[in-house]
Design an enzyme around this catalytic site. Structure first.
Site, PDB file in Angstrom:
ATOM      1  N   HIS A 215       1.064  -1.213  -0.236  1.00  0.00           N
ATOM      2  CA  HIS A 215      -0.016   0.145  -0.134  1.00  0.00           C
ATOM      3  C   HIS A 215       0.661   1.305  -0.120  1.00  0.00           C
ATOM      4  CE1 HIS A 215      -3.346   2.427   0.979  1.00  0.00           C
ATOM      5  NE2 HIS A 215      -2.614   3.172   1.799  1.00  0.00           N
ATOM      6  N   ASP A 364       7.702  18.208  22.998  1.00  0.00           N
ATOM      7  CA  ASP A 364       7.158  19.338  22.175  1.00  0.00           C
ATOM      8  C   ASP A 364       5.971  19.877  22.525  1.00  0.00           C
ATOM      9  OD1 ASP A 364       4.999  17.802  21.031  1.00  0.00           O
ATOM     10  OD2 ASP A 364       6.610  16.407  20.124  1.00  0.00           O
ATOM     11  N   ARG A 383      -0.309   4.790  12.363  1.00  0.00           N
ATOM     12  CA  ARG A 383      -0.401   6.586  12.414  1.00  0.00           C
ATOM     13  C   ARG A 383      -1.603   6.851  13.038  1.00  0.00           C
ATOM     14  NH1 ARG A 383       1.327   5.088   6.971  1.00  0.00           N
ATOM     15  NH2 ARG A 383       3.292   6.274   6.367  1.00  0.00           N
ATOM     16  N   GLY A 394       6.633  10.952   6.307  1.00  0.00           N
ATOM     17  CA  GLY A 394       6.737   9.829   7.464  1.00  0.00           C
ATOM     18  C   GLY A 394       6.533   8.668   6.696  1.00  0.00           C
ATOM     19  N   THR A 395       7.131   7.584   7.023  1.00  0.00           N
ATOM     20  CA  THR A 395       6.829   6.089   6.653  1.00  0.00           C
ATOM     21  C   THR A 395       5.868   5.336   7.496  1.00  0.00           C
ATOM     22  OG1 THR A 395       8.783   5.466   7.805  1.00  0.00           O
ATOM     23  CG2 THR A 395       9.018   6.264   5.484  1.00  0.00           C
ATOM     24  N   GLY A 396       5.542   5.702   8.981  1.00  0.00           N
ATOM     25  CA  GLY A 396       4.980   5.041   9.952  1.00  0.00           C
ATOM     26  C   GLY A 396       5.974   3.935  10.353  1.00  0.00           C
ATOM     27  N   LEU A 399       8.895   4.947  14.994  1.00  0.00           N
ATOM     28  CA  LEU A 399       9.004   4.829  16.513  1.00  0.00           C
ATOM     29  C   LEU A 399       9.002   2.995  16.402  1.00  0.00           C
ATOM     30  CD1 LEU A 399       5.874   6.899  17.981  1.00  0.00           C
ATOM     31  CD2 LEU A 399       8.395   7.121  18.119  1.00  0.00           C
TER      32      LEU A 399
HETATM   33  P1  ADP Z   1       5.784   8.736  11.074  1.00  0.00           P
HETATM   34  O1  ADP Z   1       6.641   8.141  10.028  1.00  0.00           O
HETATM   35  O2  ADP Z   1       4.337   8.494  10.405  1.00  0.00           O
HETATM   36  O3  ADP Z   1       5.898   9.843  11.768  1.00  0.00           O
HETATM   37  P2  ADP Z   1       6.383   7.324  13.337  1.00  0.00           P
HETATM   38  O4  ADP Z   1       6.358   5.723  13.820  1.00  0.00           O
HETATM   39  O5  ADP Z   1       7.297   7.870  13.772  1.00  0.00           O
HETATM   40  O6  ADP Z   1       5.689   7.247  11.930  1.00  0.00           O
HETATM   41  O7  ADP Z   1       5.114   7.656  14.302  1.00  0.00           O
HETATM   42  C1  ADP Z   1       3.781   6.955  14.518  1.00  0.00           C
HETATM   43  C2  ADP Z   1       2.694   7.960  14.706  1.00  0.00           C
HETATM   44  O8  ADP Z   1       2.785   8.442  15.922  1.00  0.00           O
HETATM   45  C3  ADP Z   1       2.632   9.224  13.804  1.00  0.00           C
HETATM   46  O9  ADP Z   1       2.283   8.924  12.412  1.00  0.00           O
HETATM   47  C4  ADP Z   1       2.144  10.324  14.687  1.00  0.00           C
HETATM   48  O10 ADP Z   1       0.739  10.172  14.139  1.00  0.00           O
HETATM   49  C5  ADP Z   1       2.292   9.950  15.899  1.00  0.00           C
HETATM   50  N1  ADP Z   1       3.522  10.658  16.325  1.00  0.00           N
HETATM   51  C6  ADP Z   1       4.690  10.330  16.555  1.00  0.00           C
HETATM   52  N2  ADP Z   1       5.522  11.538  17.052  1.00  0.00           N
HETATM   53  C7  ADP Z   1       4.276  12.376  17.296  1.00  0.00           C
HETATM   54  C8  ADP Z   1       4.468  13.696  17.989  1.00  0.00           C
HETATM   55  N3  ADP Z   1       5.859  14.218  18.418  1.00  0.00           N
HETATM   56  N4  ADP Z   1       3.579  14.439  18.140  1.00  0.00           N
HETATM   57  C9  ADP Z   1       2.360  14.052  17.756  1.00  0.00           C
HETATM   58  N5  ADP Z   1       2.169  12.710  17.086  1.00  0.00           N
HETATM   59  C10 ADP Z   1       3.457  12.073  17.157  1.00  0.00           C
END
Ligand code: ADP
Length: 459
Positions: A215, A364, A383, A394-396, A399
């Site tokens: 996807h 933040d 996400r 972002g790739t999701g 984290l």
């Molecule tokens: P992505 O590449 O989408 O950022 P992550 O795995 O880094 O994927 O993060 C997963 C989800 O967590 C993000 O899509 C976002 O919705 C949320 N997220 C991560 N960091 C933050 C932040 N500092 N503030 C708000 N939402 C966040």
């Protein structure tokens, strides 16, 4: 035999001579009869002893005697010994065999011709919920009532296995068993069961993962294909061409980032745990984060970016893998930059914590995340705000990478966040990986709004 005959003849001769001496010819006859009767009675007595022992004795209490009966009992005793030794050996082998089946991770249940349980190992009892004292001799159909198993058992076609829930299965913790019946002997059956929960979960994860990756790649590919068609079919001005190429470039970068993140994750899964020999200075790691974070902030929110501060509050060294740590720390900083709107504030700190631990934290003043999402944030492709994630590249997977790196370094990822109050993502490093010097500078964390917390820790 010759000896026995000689003794027999001598006794008769002696008693005949004694009879002759005592009473003449009639005495000889009496002596011979007395010798024969005596011989017969003694023989009968000795034979009876051997017979009684043979009927219900064991090798240990064989009658001790001489002569023919002595030899008979001696040979029988040796035959007994051999048989007892054979039985002991067979029993020991059986016990070893049963112990091996007990130790097997596969459930084993033996069923008789009627389908009654004859024996089962501990795993089989656990998986089907049998109590061996109570359930041996019970019909398997009375104890395993899963419809799929009943149909399988009564259907009589055992060339395949079936999957069914285990006895301990619950909605929260499903347990799946692969069950196979193997007929043997005269109508008996061997029932083998295997816990395939992890396999099934891995298969579901694999399918989800492939679907997610497809996807993620399909969207930029579709966009690219559209632009290629436009460039090929339409007469465009130089300016339009440049704009389309710019958009195409953005899509290829998106795919590139996705592939890089996937490769990072697969490298993290496949490589050995980080050793304790490579010590990295926190200032150097922070310097890297600062450069990347500030550049991204200026790129997303030109010309000034956001208010970001980087503070090293303890002069530490961390034992770990440089690339992995930089990737994890930068991911947290880049998330804070990407999800915090223009004019927002971001504070990145390294500080010492109780018991010699060290904490890297990114706070933040962004939108914050509702508690129900916290537990799933580190899942691949999960996400909260999909459009913001994709808009900002972002790739999701960010984290998920952070959690992996933290785990590999024995650290914990902690998330404190709530909607409208910003977020704090922290990595808490264990004391064993931290070498700390004197504290540095004073904290400026008071400048930031205090984040109201619901906290989730990922080890
Ligand atoms: P992505 O590449 O989408 O950022 P992550 O795995 O880094 O994927 O993060 C997963 C989800 O967590 C993000 O899509 C976002 O919705 C949320 N997220 C991560 N960091 C933050 C932040 N500092 N503030 C708000 N939402 C966040």
């Amino acid at each position: 035999m010759l000896w026995r005959f000689t003794v027999f003849a001598l006794i008769h001769l002696l008693l005949a001579l004694l009879g002759w001496w005592l009473g003449g010819l009639a005495g000889v006859l009496g002596g011979v009869i007395a010798a024969s009767v005596g011989w017969f009675l003694i023989d009968l007595f000795r034979g009876t002893r051997v017979l009684i022992w043979l009927r219900d004795g064991s090798a240990a209490d064989a009658p001790r005697m001489h002569g023919l009966w002595g030899e008979v009992s001696d040979r029988a005793r040796r035959a007994f010994r051999l048989r007892e030794q054979g039985v002991r050996d067979a029993d020991a082998r059986l016990q070893e065999f049963l112990a091996a089946i007990q130790a097997s991770p596969i459930g084993v249940v033996l069923l008789d011709e009627e389908g009654r349980i004859e024996w089962c190992n501990a795993i089989g009892a656990l998986q089907f919920g049998f109590e061996t004292d109570r359930d041996l001799g019970q019909h398997i159909g009375n104890l395993v009532r899963d419809p799929a198993f009943t149909a399988y058992f009564t259907g009589g076609e055992f060339d395949h296995d079936i999957t069914m829930p285990g006895r301990q299965s619950t909605a929260k913790m499903p347990v799946r068993l692969s069950v196979h019946l193997h007929p043997y002997g005269q109508g008996r059956k061997l029932l083998l069961s295997r816990d395939v929960t992890a396999l099934e979960q891995a298969e579901v994860m694999r399918r989800d993962f492939v679907a997610n990756v497809s996807h993620e790649i399909r969207t930029p590919l579709t966009v690219l294909a559209g632009f290629v068609e436009t460039l090929r079919d339409l007469p465009l001005s130089g300016e339009e061409r440049a704009r389309y190429l710019e958009l195409m470039d953005r899509q290829t970068q998106r795919m590139q980032t996705l592939v890089n993140d996937l490769l990072t994750l697969s490298r993290l899964e496949g490589s050995p745990s980080p050793g304790m020999t490579n010590w990295l200075t926190v200032t150097e790691l922070m310097h890297n984060c600062e450069q990347e974070g500030s550049a991204l902030s200026r790129l997303l929110y030109p010309p000034d970016g956001q208010a970001i501060s980087f503070e090293v509050l303890c002069n530490c060294e961390i034992a770990g893998v440089r690339n992995e740590l930089i990737s994890a720390l930068s991911n947290l900083v880049s998330n804070a930059v990407r999800y915090t709107p223009a004019g927002g504030r971001i504070v990145v700190t390294w500080s010492a914590a109780a018991g010699g631990q060290a904490v890297f934290s990114v706070t933040d003043s962004g939108p914050g995340i509702a508690p129900e999402h916290h537990a799933r944030l580190t899942e691949r492709f999960y996400r909260v705000d999909s459009s913001r994630s994709r808009e900002t590249g972002g790739t999701g997977l960010g984290l998920a990478i952070v959690k992996h790196v933290a785990q590999r370094h024995g650290a914990q990822l902690e998330i404190e966040s709530s909607p409208g109050r910003g977020s704090r993502f922290s990595i808490v490093f264990p004391a064993s990986r931290v070498r700390c010097g004197a504290p540095q500078g004073a904290t400026q964390a008071g400048q930031l709004p205090k984040v109201e917390t619901t906290s989730t820790a990922f080890s």
